[in-house]
Design an enzyme around this catalytic site. Structure first.
Site, PDB file in Angstrom:
ATOM      1  N   ASP A 129       0.695  -1.254   0.188  1.00  9.18           N
ATOM      2  CA  ASP A 129       0.104  -0.207   0.152  1.00  9.18           C
ATOM      3  C   ASP A 129       1.099   1.525  -0.084  1.00  9.18           C
ATOM      4  O   ASP A 129       2.238   1.506   0.053  1.00  9.18           O
ATOM      5  CB  ASP A 129      -0.745  -0.043   1.188  1.00  9.18           C
ATOM      6  CG  ASP A 129      -1.738   1.414   1.022  1.00  9.18           C
ATOM      7  OD1 ASP A 129      -2.193   1.150   0.501  1.00  9.18           O
ATOM      8  OD2 ASP A 129      -2.404   1.646   2.383  1.00  9.18           O
ATOM      9  N   GLU A 179       2.722   5.237  -4.068  1.00  9.85           N
ATOM     10  CA  GLU A 179       2.452   6.241  -5.135  1.00  9.85           C
ATOM     11  C   GLU A 179       4.600   6.951  -4.995  1.00  9.85           C
ATOM     12  O   GLU A 179       5.068   6.937  -6.248  1.00  9.85           O
ATOM     13  CB  GLU A 179       1.381   6.950  -4.898  1.00  9.85           C
ATOM     14  CG  GLU A 179       0.302   6.295  -5.533  1.00  9.85           C
ATOM     15  CD  GLU A 179      -0.196   5.564  -3.813  1.00  9.85           C
ATOM     16  OE1 GLU A 179      -0.127   5.521  -2.975  1.00  9.85           O
ATOM     17  OE2 GLU A 179      -0.872   4.656  -4.427  1.00  9.85           O
ATOM     18  N   ASP A 202      -8.656   3.485  -2.654  1.00 10.47           N
ATOM     19  CA  ASP A 202     -10.095   3.551  -1.117  1.00 10.47           C
ATOM     20  C   ASP A 202     -11.040   4.451  -2.221  1.00 10.47           C
ATOM     21  O   ASP A 202     -11.950   5.498  -1.693  1.00 10.47           O
ATOM     22  CB  ASP A 202      -9.739   4.647   0.035  1.00 10.47           C
ATOM     23  CG  ASP A 202      -8.411   4.282   0.269  1.00 10.47           C
ATOM     24  OD1 ASP A 202      -8.228   3.355   0.405  1.00 10.47           O
ATOM     25  OD2 ASP A 202      -7.182   5.412   0.740  1.00 10.47           O
TER      26      ASP A 202
HETATM   27  C1  GLC Z   1      -4.961   3.575   3.034  1.00  9.24           C
HETATM   28  C2  GLC Z   1      -5.370   1.798   1.944  1.00  9.24           C
HETATM   29  C3  GLC Z   1      -6.186   1.580   3.238  1.00  9.24           C
HETATM   30  C4  GLC Z   1      -5.374   0.921   4.268  1.00  9.24           C
HETATM   31  C5  GLC Z   1      -5.054   2.064   4.532  1.00  9.24           C
HETATM   32  C6  GLC Z   1      -4.605   2.095   5.979  1.00  9.24           C
HETATM   33  O1  GLC Z   1      -5.980   4.193   3.212  1.00  9.24           O
HETATM   34  O2  GLC Z   1      -6.025   2.582   0.642  1.00  9.24           O
HETATM   35  O3  GLC Z   1      -6.964   0.116   2.262  1.00  9.24           O
HETATM   36  O4  GLC Z   1      -6.804   0.352   5.069  1.00  9.24           O
HETATM   37  O5  GLC Z   1      -4.656   2.847   4.431  1.00  9.24           O
HETATM   38  O6  GLC Z   1      -3.879   0.876   6.119  1.00  9.24           O
END
Ligand code: GLC
Length: 822
Positions: A414, A417, A494
């Site tokens: 995650d 980017e 998200d």
């Molecule tokens: C980011 C991710 C999400 C995750 C969060 C906490 O927003 O896109 O899926 O739950 O971080 O790690």
């Protein structure tokens, strides 16, 4: 923030086309030209694949790129000819025509169809800023390519775009961001960048990959309806043209060039459950128990950031998860795998070995002054691995040992980017340096930004392969660049628990599928905000058809597990998720097809029906393979919707009602009965119900058919479900052909290809919608074990003794009226 999404302000730069070119030389497949100070090359890589490279300011031609998986192409028969100012490069399938004065490139195929022609006036060139010293500017000048828009040409693709399927008349930015304001249809740019378009003109396709990892923009006939442009902030201008003529041909070649999805572990096709976060062992156990007690299938549970010690990657929080190994092995006994999140930010902390080792080995990104670059993410101040450095990638992969040692089954990358908190949801400044390591070369972040996520995913996949060489890695990524599909699946970040986002998921996944990223999925139920029962149920009706099916929601939102809203929603979610589990053999065969050819798993109607332009506008319905058409309800309180059925005979999944396409119909789709249609004469292989993959043998396998006059076929695919035996021929592939003629139906299970023998005692053929009791049913000429249920016109043939046979032919005969209703 606006600059992320909108056209940059005019910088005062002036576009300068290349002008006249001169042919310098050629080899068996390439032309080399010079236009002013730029070097230009036009190359035939395959009969239907050309590459064009323009290297400003005398830079040496090079094509290595994170997008490209295949660099060595087999020899290709190319015929070159020069006549006056025109040089042609012809293959058996297409011709690249290069006009020298001024330099213009255009393409035609063997049928004479022209496509991807440079705009007569503008062609290729650079944006020149007066007084800029292009030689000392690290990015060089912006580069641009102007293409003529053919009459009627329509653009698709461009990766995970939120607005509709079609991209004609739009401006697209390719610059990976964690969108500060969430997803909306007007933000045309999210976490991944796939600068690729699939164009359709009069039912024929071609594709264009603009391979540049700087900030890229496409104007797809928005500024001027007669042309498109493809531009980048700097670097070289390299693009590939895929000649088609079908979308399938384009995606096949595109994924040959950029790589295809790896075979997934079979369990990863099952239903998955996540939350930010399941806070401790107790909560994880409770959720696992919930699935089994509610009889809702589930294969995977996720640990989001709270499993870590102060969000330090590759650590465990000893209070919340004191015995991760025990927890994970207990869950494994109950049929659950555990996947953990990993973020790229490494906490700056002198007592944290991951940080101190990364620093000691010089593996982090640097500021322009040579200091370690720091910014804030979940753990506080962090350093960021320089994934362009092979040594960093190896180190990062190796670090996953702390997770795998505890039994973790897969990794969820995650924030890559990368997303940074200062300013909120921003990314690295363009002048941050990626030193590249000893064997690499230093690059500025602005030059490689879009590849950061892909390079991380690559490191993780390689790392997992080293740590567990006999298992297929399961890696998820949020960010990436063209070709990311060979490292990881993409989940789309998200979204929100909004009806609009349920709708949006469909164009998003279809666009991704057309852009090579077929293994993808959105958060079922929506991430931000509270879902409600109806939304979750409808989201699940759609979500089970995604290649990646995971329910996920944010910190502080209402619980969103499939049973969270009670009845009738819980039962709807249960039945839908059971259907997903039963569909796994169908899905698995689609994954295998995609792994081999790139064909999207969840595909737009236009992929199968390119000649039918009505399909181009079908954003919110899709095909899963060729056998299923799905048209979800995406508004509350609604039980009917319009469905477009393309050419062919289709049967309503729940009632068996028959439709002849092309047709616009009004579908009745009450909660729990989403509008799903099965194509005639193809087969839908179904497993028996089970709570998770491997709970019991996939026996019997049911092959469901809806026969209709004519014929159809499908391919079954099975293998061990994990490991790499399939690469050595340990798989079972079998063509199934169904032919219907008047009073007779024949179903043929053809000889199995591959050496894998599925363990199974019975296969049931289930033929629906047969309105007369057949007189005879035979299997390889002998009387069959069969039954007929008059009420719903269902014939069931049990193949028990014949399961292991190489060729099985089932004949169903009636001397009376035609068998299926005409
Ligand atoms: C980011 C991710 C999400 C995750 C969060 C906490 O927003 O896109 O899926 O739950 O971080 O790690």
């Amino acid at each position: 923030m606006a600059e992320i999404f909108e056209k940059p302000p005019e910088t005062g730069g002036r576009y300068e086309p290349l002008g006249t070119a001169e042919l310098l030389d050629h080899d068996k497949r390439s032309l080399r030209l010079k236009a002013g100070s730029a070097a230009v090359e036009v190359t035939a890589l395959a009969p239907d694949l050309f590459r064009v490279g323009m290297f400003p300011e005398g830079r040496t031609p090079r094509y290595d790129s994170e997008a490209i998986a295949k660099e060595d192409w087999e020899s290709v028969e190319v015929f070159m000819e020069q006549s006056g100012d025109e040089v042609t490069l012809s293959t058996t399938a297409a011709i690249a025509r290069v006009f020298l004065n001024p330099l213009r490139v255009r393409f035609t195929d063997a049928s004479g169809r022209g496509f991807a022609a440079d705009d007569e006036e503008l062609g290729m060139g650079t944006v020149v800023t007066p007084d800029a010293d292009v030689f000392s500017e690290p990015l060089g000048s912006p580069v641009r390519l102007y293409k003529w828009r053919e009459i009627g040409e329509r653009y698709f693709g461009c990766g995970e775009r939120t607005s509709g399927l079609e991209k004609t008349g739009t401006y697209q930015v390719f610059w990976n961001v964690d969108p500060p304001l969430g997803h909306t249809a007007s933000y045309n740019n999210l976490y991944t960048s796939i600068p690729f378009t699939l164009s359709m003109t009069n039912g024929k396709a071609y594709g264009l990959l603009f391979d540049n990892t700087h900030r890229v923009e496409f104007d797809l006939a928005s500024e001027n309806p007669e042309r498109a442009y493809y531009g980048a902030e700097g670097g070289d201008l390299v693009y590939y043209v895929f000649c088609g003529p079908t979308p399938r041909d384009v995606v096949d070649r595109y994924t040959e060039l950029t790589g295809r999805i790896p075979m997934p572990p079979l369990w990863s096709l099952g239903n998955q459950q996540c939350r930010y976060s399941y806070m401790d062992e107790g909560e994880v156990r409770e959720v696992a128990r919930g699935f089994r007690e509610h009889y809702i299938p589930c294969d995977v549970i996720y640990l989001d950031i709270h499993y870590m010690d102060g969000y330090r990657v590759f650590t465990w929080n000893e209070e919340r998860f004191p015995e991760p190994e025990k927890l994970i092995s207990e869950l494994r006994e109950q049929g659950f795998r555990v996947v953990t999140i990993v973020d790229p930010g490494v906490k700056v902390d002198e007592n944290y070995p991951v940080y101190t080792e990364g620093r000691r080995r010089n593996l982090f990104c640097k500021t322009s002054e040579g200091e370690e670059y720091h910014n804030v993410v979940w753990p506080g101040m962090c350093a960021f691995p320089d994934f362009t450095n092979p040594e960093t990638r190896e180190w990062w992969g190796e670090n996953h040992r702390t997770l795998l040692d505890k039994g973790v089954a897969g990794i969820w990358c995650d924030m890559n980017e990368p997303s940074l908190f200062v300013p909120r949801q921003s990314t690295m400044p363009g002048d941050v340096v990626h030193p590249g390591g000893q064997s690499g070369e230093a690059k500025l972040h602005a030059q490689i930004h879009n590849t950061y996520g892909s390079l991380e995913a690559c490191a993780v996949r390689e790392g997992l392969l080293k740590l567990r060489p006999d298992e297929r890695p399961f890696v998820i990524t949020r960010a990436g660049y063209a070709g990311l599909q060979r490292h990881a699946l993409q989940w789309t970040g998200d979204n929100s628990s909004w009806w609009e986002h349920l709708w949006m998921s469909m164009p998003q996944l279809q666009n991704l599928g057309l852009s090579g990223v077929a293994w993808a999925g959105v958060d079922v139920g929506g991430f931000w905000g509270d879902a409600n029962g109806e939304l979750l149920a409808r989201f699940t009706e759609f979500g089970i058809f995604q290649p990646f099916c995971r329910n996920h929601t944010a910190l502080g939102t209402r619980r969103q597990e499939p049973w969270a809203f009670g009845e009738p929603y819980e039962s709807v979610c249960r039945e839908m998720i059971k259907l997903r589990q039963r569909l796994l053999p169908y899905l698995y065969a689609l994954f295998e097809e995609c792994h081999r050819t790139g064909a999207p798993i969840l595909r737009p109607l236009l992929f199968e029906h390119p000649e039918d332009e009505t399909t181009y506008a079908m954003d919110d319905e899709f095909l899963l393979g060729t056998a299923l058409l799905v048209a979800p309800i995406t508004r509350p309180g609604i039980e009917h919707r319009h469905v477009y059925l393309p050419e062919g005979t289709w049967f309503h999944f729940w009632t068996g009602e028959r439709f002849e396409g092309p047709a616009h119909i009004l579908a009745y789709a009450p909660l729990g009965e989403p509008a799903i249609y099965i194509k005639a004469n193809t087969t839908l292989p179904l497993w028996p119900e089970m709570n998770h993959v491997g709970e019991r043998p996939a026996d019997p396998l049911t092959l469901r058919f809806h026969p209709a006059e004519g014929s159809g076929e499908a391919t079954l695919y099975e293998d061990a479900g994990d490991g790499f035996g399939y690469e050595r021929g340990e798989y079972a592939k079998r063509r199934v052909v169904c032919e219907v003629l008047g009073g007779s139906i024949s179903v043929r299970l053809e000889e199995r290809e591959g050496s894998f023998a599925p363990e199974r005692e019975s296969v049931y053929l289930e033929l629906r919608g047969v309105n007369t009791r057949p007189e005879t049913v035979s299997v390889n000429g002998e009387a069959a074990d069969w039954g007929y249920e008059e009420e719903d016109g269902k014939i069931t043939v049990r193949l028990t003794d014949h399961v292991g046979e190489t060729n099985v032919e089932v004949r169903i005969q009636s001397t009376g009226p035609d068998l299926p209703p005409a």
